[in-house]
Enzyme design. Structure first.
Site, PDB file in Angstrom:
ATOM      1  N   LYS A 147      -2.873   0.559  16.484  1.00 37.00           N
ATOM      2  CA  LYS A 147      -3.454   1.439  15.625  1.00 37.00           C
ATOM      3  C   LYS A 147      -4.539   2.391  16.318  1.00 37.00           C
ATOM      4  CE  LYS A 147      -1.546  -0.167  11.659  1.00 37.00           C
ATOM      5  NZ  LYS A 147      -0.708   0.496  10.971  1.00 37.00           N
TER       6      LYS A 147
ATOM      7  N   SER B 129      -3.453   3.511   9.146  1.00 34.55           N
ATOM      8  CA  SER B 129      -4.012   2.492  10.487  1.00 34.55           C
ATOM      9  C   SER B 129      -4.660   1.598   9.936  1.00 34.55           C
ATOM     10  CB  SER B 129      -5.014   3.643  10.939  1.00 34.55           C
ATOM     11  OG  SER B 129      -5.273   2.862  12.555  1.00 34.55           O
TER      12      SER B 129
ATOM     13  N   LYS C 153       8.634  12.794  15.299  1.00 35.15           N
ATOM     14  CA  LYS C 153       9.645  13.489  15.939  1.00 35.15           C
ATOM     15  C   LYS C 153      10.795  13.854  14.981  1.00 35.15           C
ATOM     16  CE  LYS C 153      10.455  14.187  19.858  1.00 35.15           C
ATOM     17  NZ  LYS C 153      10.325  15.286  20.793  1.00 35.15           N
TER      18      LYS C 153
ATOM     19  N   ILE D  98       0.832  -1.204  -0.029  1.00 35.81           N
ATOM     20  CA  ILE D  98      -0.135   0.002   0.043  1.00 35.81           C
ATOM     21  C   ILE D  98       0.702   1.382   0.047  1.00 35.81           C
ATOM     22  CG2 ILE D  98      -1.637   1.180   1.545  1.00 35.81           C
ATOM     23  CD1 ILE D  98      -3.049  -1.264   2.188  1.00 35.81           C
TER      24      ILE D  98
ATOM     25  N   ASP E 253      15.304   1.790  10.540  1.00 37.56           N
ATOM     26  CA  ASP E 253      14.411   1.053  11.603  1.00 37.56           C
ATOM     27  C   ASP E 253      13.595   1.874  12.031  1.00 37.56           C
ATOM     28  OD1 ASP E 253      12.741  -0.740  13.328  1.00 37.56           O
ATOM     29  OD2 ASP E 253      14.564  -2.143  13.445  1.00 37.56           O
TER      30      ASP E 253
ATOM     31  N   ILE F 203      -7.530  -4.794   1.179  1.00 35.17           N
ATOM     32  CA  ILE F 203      -7.101  -4.516  -0.018  1.00 35.17           C
ATOM     33  C   ILE F 203      -6.477  -5.563  -0.555  1.00 35.17           C
ATOM     34  CG2 ILE F 203      -5.370  -2.815  -1.175  1.00 35.17           C
ATOM     35  CD1 ILE F 203      -7.549  -1.477   0.446  1.00 35.17           C
TER      36      ILE F 203
END
Length: 295
Positions: free
Chosen positions: A178, A160, A143, A37, A83, A207
């Site tokens: 989520k 999400s 951040k 996605i 990561d 999906i």
């Protein structure tokens, strides 16, 4: 003769709806952009003029995806190994993006992990890992990029899910992660709105053709009995999510922030489970053959 149910046609390319150059001069930073996605979301934004940096753990796979995206769109795509659980690595990824492109306008927080497991068989480490990738990874990405989005008056999209809207068996880890992502986006929208930064969530439903769909779908001869029901008559396509992405990043959505946008064909209102219920929670071993093993 009974009426035939409507089947929604395949999605159109965003370039048939939006101008080709609406993101010209903009830069996208996307975690999880090497596949599935998030790769489709990145491609759509690039097709409208943006350059991009995609972030992931496996550099060879990431570089191949970056080459594909650049070739398909004619714009630049930088592969950056990091990561999302490691703040320093993300900060370095952002620094490389700024060095290459000079700015960041859009951020997709898309790195995620998932698998099917009931609470009784889910290890503490398995739960923690998904929280660290999805929730803490999203926070770390925010951040690392926030100063640059303040400078560009930019926009976040967090990928999400709809699983936590109701209790979804075998999905406690992702539901918790989520739900936290959705809450984080809402706070980000409120705190950063006065700085000109928007934050929204896209929550994909089923999906087709994605790793997530493969992991969450029942396996074996009885799998067809536990397919998700979709009011619009088909599973989603990655282009459906990509088109929502283009809209939310575009000026057409400049007064939309702090929202969660499900892209699921309405299936959340019907909510069928991917495994037989209550059998799957009464006897998890009985449905083990219907679950894709963890890699």
């Amino acid at each position: 003769m009974p009426a035939q149910a409507h089947v929604e046609p395949p999605p159109v390319d965003s370039t048939s709806v939006f101008k080709d150059d609406i993101f010209k001069g903009k830069v996208l930073f996307c975690t999880g952009g090497g596949s599935g996605i998030c790769k489709a979301m990145t491609e759509a934004v690039m097709r409208h003029g943006a350059h991009a940096a995609i972030v992931g753990r496996k550099l060879d796979r990431l570089q191949a995806s970056a080459n594909d995206l650049a070739s398909a769109t004619g714009n630049q795509c930088l592969a950056v190994q990091a990561d999302v659980r490691n703040p320093k690595q993300l900060q370095e990824a952002v620094a490389k993006t700024i060095e290459k492109f000079g700015r960041i306008d859009f951020v997709i927080c898309g790195a995620a992990g998932n698998f099917l497991a009931p609470i009784s068989k889910l290890s503490e480490n398995g739960f923690r890992t998904v929280i660290e990738i999805d929730t803490i990874g999203t926070y770390n990405t925010i951040k690392a990029t926030l100063p640059h989005l303040r400078a560009s008056k930019g926009s976040y999209i967090h990928v999400s899910a709809t699983l936590h809207y109701k209790g979804t068996p075998y999905q406690v880890h992702v539901s918790a992660a989520k739900a936290a992502v959705d809450a984080t986006s809402a706070v980000l929208a409120v705190e950063e709105g006065p700085h000109g930064v928007r934050s929204n969530v896209i929550a994909p439903g089923p999906i087709a053709g994605t790793e997530g769909m493969d992991r969450l779908s029942a396996k074996g001869p009885d799998a067809k009995n536990f397919a998700w029901a979709t009011p619009l008559g088909r599973y989603g396509d990655v282009k459906d999510v990509a088109n929502a992405t283009v809209f939310l990043f575009s000026d057409a959505a400049r007064y939309i922030t702090g929202q969660v946008i499900p892209v699921d064909g309405g299936c959340e209102h019907l909510r069928t489970e991917p495994l037989p219920y209550p059998q799957s929670v009464l006897d998890p071993d009985a449905v083990a053959a219907m679950i894709k093993p963890r890699l």
